[in-house]
Design an enzyme around this catalytic site. Structure first.
Site, short mmCIF file in Angstrom:
data_model
loop_
_atom_site.label_atom_id
_atom_site.label_comp_id
_atom_site.label_asym_id
_atom_site.label_seq_id
_atom_site.Cartn_x
_atom_site.Cartn_y
_atom_site.Cartn_z
N GLN A 1 45.41 -7.60 -77.23
CA GLN A 1 44.58 -8.01 -78.35
C GLN A 1 43.44 -7.03 -78.50
OE1 GLN A 1 44.81 -10.99 -80.46
NE2 GLN A 1 43.38 -9.74 -81.61
N THR B 1 46.97 -7.04 -82.95
CA THR B 1 47.54 -7.68 -81.78
C THR B 1 48.89 -7.06 -81.48
OG1 THR B 1 46.46 -9.72 -82.49
CG2 THR B 1 48.11 -9.93 -80.78
N LYS C 1 52.91 -3.58 -82.81
CA LYS C 1 51.48 -3.65 -83.09
C LYS C 1 51.31 -4.25 -84.47
CE LYS C 1 48.79 -0.01 -82.33
NZ LYS C 1 48.03 1.23 -82.60
N ASP D 1 40.84 9.80 -78.67
CA ASP D 1 40.58 8.54 -77.95
C ASP D 1 41.36 8.49 -76.64
OD1 ASP D 1 39.16 6.19 -77.74
OD2 ASP D 1 40.61 4.98 -78.83
#
Length: 650
Positions: free
Chosen positions: A333, A338, A353, A451
């Protein structure tokens, strides 16, 4: 352009002031109490979705003027009937805010053919049939608070106040009643009650609904709070004053109306002006981006390409694979969606996803991720199997990786921490480095992930690393030294030059990789160090120990529990820490490239230079830099976007 930006900021400030003034005497009560989705699926997706959107648009236009809206769009089983209503004590502005929240959330019922949502200030329902005269139904429920009030006089007062409010509502044309009653023999104890019928009911149906609600809500006693959510009405009692002041019906009312009109006009002009400024900025940015090769593909064109390609999954297929998005299949989550485990008809396990977005920025991230990862193929990158881009949700379908993400093992419970010995951790480091080398050395376009962190390193059955989550990735050509872009990533992993100036190069990924190396060796998280022994960031801790020659003191104790007959574990771990410090040097030109970092890791004969000081970006400094960025303290136009764990979050 700077003057225009200043004007825009002034107008935005006016909007904030107006909103604060409006909030002084009222509250939108936009807390969601319960959402109920129907069991049946929509009949025709092609017709249902546009009908749904148009119905909610019509409701929004009506509710602005009369606090209630009804609308229906379409024909036959694909017709959308809608009802929206705010309770009688909300202001116009708060009514709009409450409806906006309801409209944002209710589409998550899709692909069911209808649903309803109760908020503490308003109600919204959409169905494929006319339900306007229904007052009671099988989905009617009551919800009680968690605290109790055992004062018998409190219960008696609730009973009287509920009866009065229900009687008041069933007598008035407004279909609205409220009551405030002091509990006898108390100084400051009161009972507050609100009763509201949907105005599509006749008086008889309203009375019937409220009588049922009155009897039902008393089942909540002796709790201090109770709500009834009926098909045709809403009722609430509480010992806390949640009621808004009612409008004054006197000569001052006319003055209030004039003020409201003036505020409305000023707000409209303000919003229009700001909208024009934003549109100009967007146009300028899009014009620049169109001149660059390798920029975003137009969302609409990409959506059509995806719909027509082998990548496209039917929504119904994924819905069935996840057992209608069963909670038991939820494996992650995050802030933007989610993740569910699913099984396709051919037996393949997948990870889906599930993103619900209601603006073009999230849509752009979705299409960017599909386009980006579909063009890549490497053993250390997660494999995209497909997507579904129709309807109010967009779905990404990945290969299912049973061990999920690295952070669950290095920051998780003791059992998981002990699972990864040094050999496995080192292989994960090498695999991640190889994946980043592939991204940075891509023959067509260089790709910066933006990221890199433990949560975005997924592990297959044999604990091999696969880089995931390309929603924030950006690509640029070989003739560009860097690109300027909005700040996006996770605090604790972002390079200082990127955080301060928005200048993005591959060295931003190198910095994040360096932080990851330290986390893998120590088992401590750079962005959330909550141990009692250390109060500094992990980077600061490692640097201090490196200068003292005591780095071994911060190795993950779980690594010491394994026997390593064929390797010198401590020597290898020290080398990894050394390379990590080289990767996080403040000057990006001093950091090694990813190919160079990989060679250092893989070869013992590579010379390791002495690292210079890291930037020591602690939590306070990060927040300051982000704040300065948002306030426009530098000459860039980027906006801070701090990501959540999107794939397999903690």
């Amino acid at each position: 352009m700077k003057r225009a930006a200043d004007i825009a900021m002034i107008f935005i400030g006016l909007i904030v002031i107006l909103q604060i003034a409006t909030k002084a005497d009222a509250a939108a009560r936009s807390q969601i109490i319960r959402q109920i989705c129907d069991n049946q699926l929509e009949n025709n997706q092609t017709q249902f979705v546009p009908n749904f959107v148009k119905t909610t648009d019509l409701l929004g236009a009506e509710i602005r003027s009369s606090f209630i809206g009804t609308a229906h769009v379409g024909t036959g089983p694909d017709t959308n009937y809608g009802l929206a209503q705010c309770y009688g004590d909300l202001t116009t502005e708060d009514c709009i805010l409450c409806y906006a929240e309801a409209r944002t959330v209710l589409p998550s019922c899709y692909p069911k053919n209808g649903g309803r949502i109760f908020l503490d200030g308003c109600f919204l329902r959409l169905q494929n049939y006319s339900f306007y005269e229904e007052d009671l139904g099988p989905n009617d429920i009551f919800i009680c608070g968690k605290t109790t009030n055992n004062n018998r006089l409190f219960g008696n007062t609730v009973t009287r106040a509920v009866t009065n409010a229900a009687t008041d509502a069933s007598r008035r044309n407004e279909y609205f009643g409220r009551e405030q009653m002091q509990v006898p023999n108390t100084r400051n104890e009161y009972v507050y009650v609100l009763a509201d019928c949907w105005r599509t009911l006749n008086q008889s149906s309203c009375k019937s609904c409220l009588q049922n609600a009155s009897a039902t809500i008393l089942k909540c006693l002796p709790t201090s709070e109770g709500r009834v959510l009926n098909t045709g009405c809403f009722m609430r009692y509480s010992d806390t004053n949640f009621l808004n002041p009612l409008a004054i019906t006197s000569s001052s009312s006319q003055r209030g109306k004039i003020i409201a009109i003036v505020v409305s006009v000023v707000s409209s002009v303000t919003v229009l002006t700001v909208a024009v400024m934003i549109a100009l900025c967007i146009y300028k940015r899009k014009y620049i981006q169109k001149k660059r090769k390798g920029s975003f593909i137009d969302a609409k064109k990409l959506a059509k390409i995806l719909n027509d390609s082998r990548l496209n999954f039917k929504y119904s297929t994924l819905d069935k694979a996840t057992e209608n998005w069963s909670e038991s299949n939820k494996i992650g989550q995050g802030g933007f969606g989610t993740v569910y485990k699913g099984v396709l008809p051919d037996g393949r396990e997948i990870a889906v996803k599930r993103l619900f977005f209601n603006n073009r920025f999230r849509a752009a991230d979705f299409y960017n991720e599909v386009n980006m990862i579909n063009s890549l193929e490497h053993k250390n990158l997660v494999r995209l199997l497909g997507c579904s881009c129709s309807g109010p949700e967009s779905l990404l379908v990945y290969e299912y990786l049973p061990n999920m993400s690295l952070n669950l093992f290095i920051f998780g419970d003791e059992t998981k921490r002990k699972t990864l010995n040094w050999e496995k951790r080192f292989d994960i480091i090498i695999g991640t480095a190889e994946g980043l080398v592939y991204l940075h050395e891509n023959s067509k376009t260089r790709i910066v992930h933006r990221d890199i962190k433990a949560a975005n390193i997924l592990l297959d059955l044999r604990f091999r690393a696969k880089i995931a989550d390309f929603g924030l990735a950006r690509s640029f050509q070989d003739d560009k030294s860097h690109i300027s872009t909005a700040i996006a990533g996770t605090l604790g992993y972002m390079a200082p030059e990127y955080l301060a100036h928005g200048q993005l190069t591959e060295k931003a990924d190198v910095y994040s990789f360096g932080v990851l190396l330290m986390e893998v060796v120590t088992g401590m998280e750079n962005s959330r160090n909550e141990t009692t022994e250390y109060t500094d960031s992990l980077v600061s801790i490692i640097w201090k120990h490196f200068k003292r020659g005591t780095v071994a003191e911060v190795f993950d104790p779980n690594l010491m529990m394994h026997v390593y007959p064929n390797i010198n574990f401590q020597k290898d771990a020290l080398k990894v820490i050394h390379i990590g410090l080289l990767c996080i040097q403040e000057d990006p030109s001093l950091r090694p490239s990813m190919p160079k970092a990989l060679r250092m890791l893989a070869n013992d004969d590579e010379l390791l230079p002495v690292p210079s000081n890291p930037p020591f970006i602690n939590e306070e400094t990060m927040e300051f830099n982000i704040t300065q960025k948002l306030l426009g303290d530098d000459d860039s136009s980027s906006v801070a976007t701090i990501s959540h764990d999107l794939f397999y979050p903690r």
